[in-house]
Motif scaffolding. Structure first.
Motif, short mmCIF file in Angstrom:
data_model
loop_
_atom_site.label_atom_id
_atom_site.label_comp_id
_atom_site.label_asym_id
_atom_site.label_seq_id
_atom_site.Cartn_x
_atom_site.Cartn_y
_atom_site.Cartn_z
N ASP A 157 0.74 -1.08 0.01
CA ASP A 157 -0.07 0.13 -0.02
C ASP A 157 0.88 1.15 -0.07
OD1 ASP A 157 -2.34 -1.40 -0.05
OD2 ASP A 157 -2.46 -1.48 2.10
N ARG A 193 1.82 2.22 -3.49
CA ARG A 193 0.54 2.88 -4.12
C ARG A 193 0.10 4.23 -3.63
NH1 ARG A 193 -1.56 -2.63 -2.76
NH2 ARG A 193 -1.24 -3.94 -4.55
N ASP A 194 0.08 4.26 -2.28
CA ASP A 194 -0.31 5.59 -1.88
C ASP A 194 0.63 6.84 -2.15
OD1 ASP A 194 -2.56 4.22 -0.87
OD2 ASP A 194 -1.81 3.93 1.27
#
Length: 230
Positions: A164, A167-168
């Motif tokens: 994540d 992605r973030d």
């Protein structure tokens, strides 16, 4: 007086910094190799497959670090691969390297940028922390690094990062480095999640066939386009 011709000759012998390339691909980090000639041989065998080379030797003293990194610089110039110093901004400046990679205790990226110049590549370890990545971006980092994503023999007690984070952190529009236990088998998932660079030490340098291992890491990028232009 013949001072100017001598100065000109010295300048011509000094490798000049490379223009900053698109930061995408295999990010090789050197092993702790005490034998400088052996280190050069090991790097020479795989350097053509790298997007960046980071010099890192945690067992060396200051004199050996300077000698080894200075010896690596002509190899990197000939291959067109930027050379980055791990932790040591003074060393990067002393030998004319292309940049430095900073851990959380290695100085403020903005201050290091002021010392190395606008064109230097300055990477920052952000571990498992998106807030650190935001701060690094605001301070002028060239790339941000997250990890460890998998168990690593180099840092067995390292903090663990999640996909994540890759992605973030796309919102920061900086190249993202994934590090920690990366193999050719798990590399594609990292690239698909947003990793622009895969940082590897033992996966290449301790492989039975280091050039083949380097090619296998590079293959992880072949079918995955970058999320944004770097």
């Amino acid at each position: 007086m013949r001072i100017l011709p001598v100065v000109r000759q010295i300048l011509q012998m000094t490798p000049s910094p490379l223009p900053v390339p698109p930061l995408r691909g295999l990010y090789l980090i050197t092993p702790d190799e005490p034998d400088t000639e052996r280190l050069l041989d090991r790097v020479r065998a795989v350097l053509g497959h790298a997007a960046l080379l980071q010099y890192r030797n945690k067992t060396a003293d200051a004199a050996l670090r300077h000698r080894q990194m200075a010896a690596l610089l002509p190899l990197c110039r000939a291959a067109g691969v930027p050379l980055i110093a791990n932790d040591y901004a003074d060393l990067a400046i002393a030998i004319g390297a292309d940049g430095v990679h900073l851990g959380e205790d290695d100085g403020d990226p903005a201050a290091v940028r002021a010392r190395l110049g606008a064109n230097a590549i300055i990477g920052v370890s952000c571990y498992d922390d998106l807030a650190l990545a935001r701060a690094a971006a605001a301070a002028g980092a060239s790339y941000i690094a997250f990890g460890a994503f998998f168990p690593s023999s180099t840092k067995p007690n390292a903090r663990r990062a999640s996909l994540d984070l890759l992605r973030d952190s796309a919102e920061l529009r900086l190249p993202r480095v994934a590090i920690g236990g990366i193999t050719p088998d798990n590399a594609r998932g990292l690239v698909a999640s947003g990793a622009d660079l895969l940082a590897v030490i033992s996966g290449v340098f301790d492989a039975p066939d280091p050039p083949a291992a380097a090619r296998a890491y590079r293959a992880a990028f072949e079918s995955t386009a970058p999320e944004f232009p770097t």
